[in-house]
Design a protein around this motif. Sequence first.
Motif, short mmCIF file in Angstrom:
data_model
loop_
_atom_site.label_atom_id
_atom_site.label_comp_id
_atom_site.label_asym_id
_atom_site.label_seq_id
_atom_site.Cartn_x
_atom_site.Cartn_y
_atom_site.Cartn_z
N UNK A 111 1.05 -1.19 0.08
CA UNK A 111 0.02 0.00 0.05
C UNK A 111 0.94 1.31 -0.08
N UNK A 112 2.00 1.30 0.85
CA UNK A 112 3.00 2.38 0.96
C UNK A 112 3.51 2.48 -0.65
N UNK A 113 3.96 1.56 -1.23
CA UNK A 113 4.58 1.58 -2.50
C UNK A 113 3.43 2.14 -3.49
N UNK A 114 2.22 1.68 -3.53
CA UNK A 114 1.20 2.20 -4.42
C UNK A 114 0.98 3.61 -3.99
N UNK A 115 1.03 4.13 -2.84
CA UNK A 115 0.80 5.47 -2.62
C UNK A 115 1.94 6.40 -2.85
N UNK A 116 3.21 5.77 -3.26
CA UNK A 116 4.40 6.66 -3.55
C UNK A 116 4.07 6.90 -5.08
N UNK A 117 3.80 5.70 -5.85
CA UNK A 117 3.53 5.86 -7.24
C UNK A 117 2.48 6.79 -7.49
N UNK A 118 1.36 6.65 -6.73
CA UNK A 118 0.18 7.70 -6.91
C UNK A 118 0.64 9.12 -6.85
N UNK A 119 1.38 9.40 -5.88
CA UNK A 119 2.03 10.78 -5.63
C UNK A 119 2.69 11.23 -6.84
N UNK A 120 3.58 10.33 -7.34
CA UNK A 120 4.51 10.80 -8.44
C UNK A 120 3.57 10.91 -9.83
N UNK A 125 1.19 14.40 -13.85
CA UNK A 125 -0.16 14.76 -14.50
C UNK A 125 0.03 16.44 -14.51
N UNK A 126 0.01 16.93 -13.38
CA UNK A 126 -0.11 18.44 -12.99
C UNK A 126 0.92 19.06 -13.80
N UNK A 127 2.00 18.64 -14.10
CA UNK A 127 3.27 19.52 -14.78
C UNK A 127 2.61 19.36 -16.28
N UNK A 128 2.52 18.01 -16.83
CA UNK A 128 2.10 18.07 -18.32
C UNK A 128 0.74 18.89 -18.56
N UNK A 129 -0.14 18.73 -17.45
CA UNK A 129 -1.17 19.61 -17.98
C UNK A 129 -1.05 21.14 -18.09
N UNK A 130 -0.13 21.50 -17.12
CA UNK A 130 0.22 22.88 -16.95
C UNK A 130 0.87 23.47 -18.06
N UNK A 150 -4.31 7.30 -13.64
CA UNK A 150 -5.50 6.45 -13.41
C UNK A 150 -4.95 5.12 -13.00
N UNK A 151 -3.89 4.75 -13.59
CA UNK A 151 -3.38 3.23 -13.08
C UNK A 151 -2.81 3.29 -11.86
N UNK A 152 -2.25 4.50 -11.41
CA UNK A 152 -1.88 4.43 -10.32
C UNK A 152 -2.87 4.73 -9.16
N UNK A 153 -4.03 5.47 -9.41
CA UNK A 153 -5.14 5.14 -8.48
C UNK A 153 -5.80 3.96 -8.31
N UNK A 154 -6.00 3.21 -9.29
CA UNK A 154 -6.46 1.94 -9.28
C UNK A 154 -5.54 0.80 -8.54
N UNK A 155 -4.27 1.22 -8.85
CA UNK A 155 -3.18 0.19 -7.85
C UNK A 155 -3.44 0.74 -6.27
N UNK A 156 -3.51 1.85 -6.13
CA UNK A 156 -3.88 2.14 -4.59
C UNK A 156 -5.16 1.59 -3.93
#
Length: 389
Positions: A111-120, A125-130, A150-156
Motif C-alpha cells: 500500500x505504501x509503494x502504491x501510494x508513492x507511485x500515486x503521488x508521483x 500529470x499536473x506538470x504536463x497539464x500546466x 488512473x493506473x496509479x489510483x487503481x493500484x492504490x
Amino acid sequence: MGTNKNLIPASALALVLLAGCSSDGAENGGMGGFPPPEVNTEMLVAKDIPINREYVAESHAYREVQVRAQVGGILQTRRFEEGQQVKKGQVLFVLDQKPFRIALASANAQKAEAHARLMQAEREFKRVDALRESKLVSQRDLDTAQSTLQAAQAAMQAAEASVNEAELNLGYTEVKAPIDGVISLTQKHEGALVEALNDVLTTIVQIDPMYVYFNVSETELLRHREAIAEGRIKSEKGEKGEVQIRLANGQLLAQTGELNYTDVSVTENAGTVLMRAKVPNPERRLIAGQFVRVVLNGAYRSEAISVPQKSVLEGPQGKFVYIVEKDANGNPVAAMRQITAGDWYTEPSANNEQRWIIDSGLQAGDQLILDNLIKIQPGAPVSIAKPAT
C-alpha cells in the motif's frame, strides 16, 4: 268324584295374584314390586368452560449453530469450558496469528509503494497539464500522463483492499461465538490443523427459549377452526393460545409460551398437521430431544353444558344420558336423551372430575341422573336422593 263349582281354577288364581302384585308395585312406583332405584342428580347449568388440549411433543433447541473458522491454520488456544453459557461475540478459539500478521505487514508495504507511485503520477500529470496551454507538450504526452495517474489510483485501491483483507483474516484467527447459548464438546484441540469453513470446532445450542413440535389431527384442527368461526369456541389470542409444558413426571413448568407456527400442509401417511410452540426456558428444565406433553390453554366454550363422563352411556344410536322428567301424576321418571358430545375437560372444582362438553341434546335446567344407571330404563320411576349435607 264330584266337583265343587265354587272352586277357582289354579291358573285363574295365579292371574289374580299376579295382577295384585302388579297393582301393588305400581302404587309404590317400582318395577316388579321393588321400590324405585335411588339416584343422585345434577341440575345442569350453562357456563363458560375452558378447553385444554394435550399432545405429545418433542423439544428442540431454539437455535443450533456449528462453529467453524473462516481461515485455516493451527489451533493455539481454547477460551471456554465445555457446557458453559457463552455470549455472542465471545472469543472461543485463537488460531496461530503469525502468518496473518506477516501478510498484513506485506499488504501495508504494498500500500505504501502504491501510494508513492500515486503521488508521483499526480505530480507528473499536473506538470504536463500546466504545459498544455503553451503547447510545449503534445496531446500524446498528456494522455500518457493521465493514463499513468488512473493506473496509479487503481493500484492504490487494490493495495487498500489487500490491507483490508489481511486485517479481516487476522481478525478471523479469533473464532467468536455467533449467538448466545450453551457450548457443547470441542471437536478440535490445541495443535490441530483447522481447515477454513470445513472443520466443525464445536456447536452452540440456544435453549432459552425452546421450541416444542407436535402434531394435531387434520379432523380435530378443522373442527376447532369451525367452532371458532361459528362462535362456539372463543379465544382471546386467536389460534396462538397459551402453551404449558408437562414433563414426564407430570409436573407443569411455571413458564408459559405460545403457538408460533402451524404447517400449511397435511402429513400424507398420518393425516396430521405439524405445529410448533415457543416456550421460555430460563431454568433449563427443557433440553433438546426431550419428549414432553404440550397443554394448550386459552380457548373456552361460551355458555356451554357439560356432564360427568361417568353419566354418559353408549348405545346403538350413539351416546345418551338419563335425565329426570315427570309422569302424568307428577312423579319422577327416567327419560333417555341422545346427545352429541364434544370436547372433554377436567373440572378442578370437582376433584378433577372428567366431563364431556355437550354439543346438542341437553339444555340448562335439565336434571341429569348420575348413578344407578344399570337399574333404570326409559319411563321407569326413580327416587331422587337428598343432597349430602
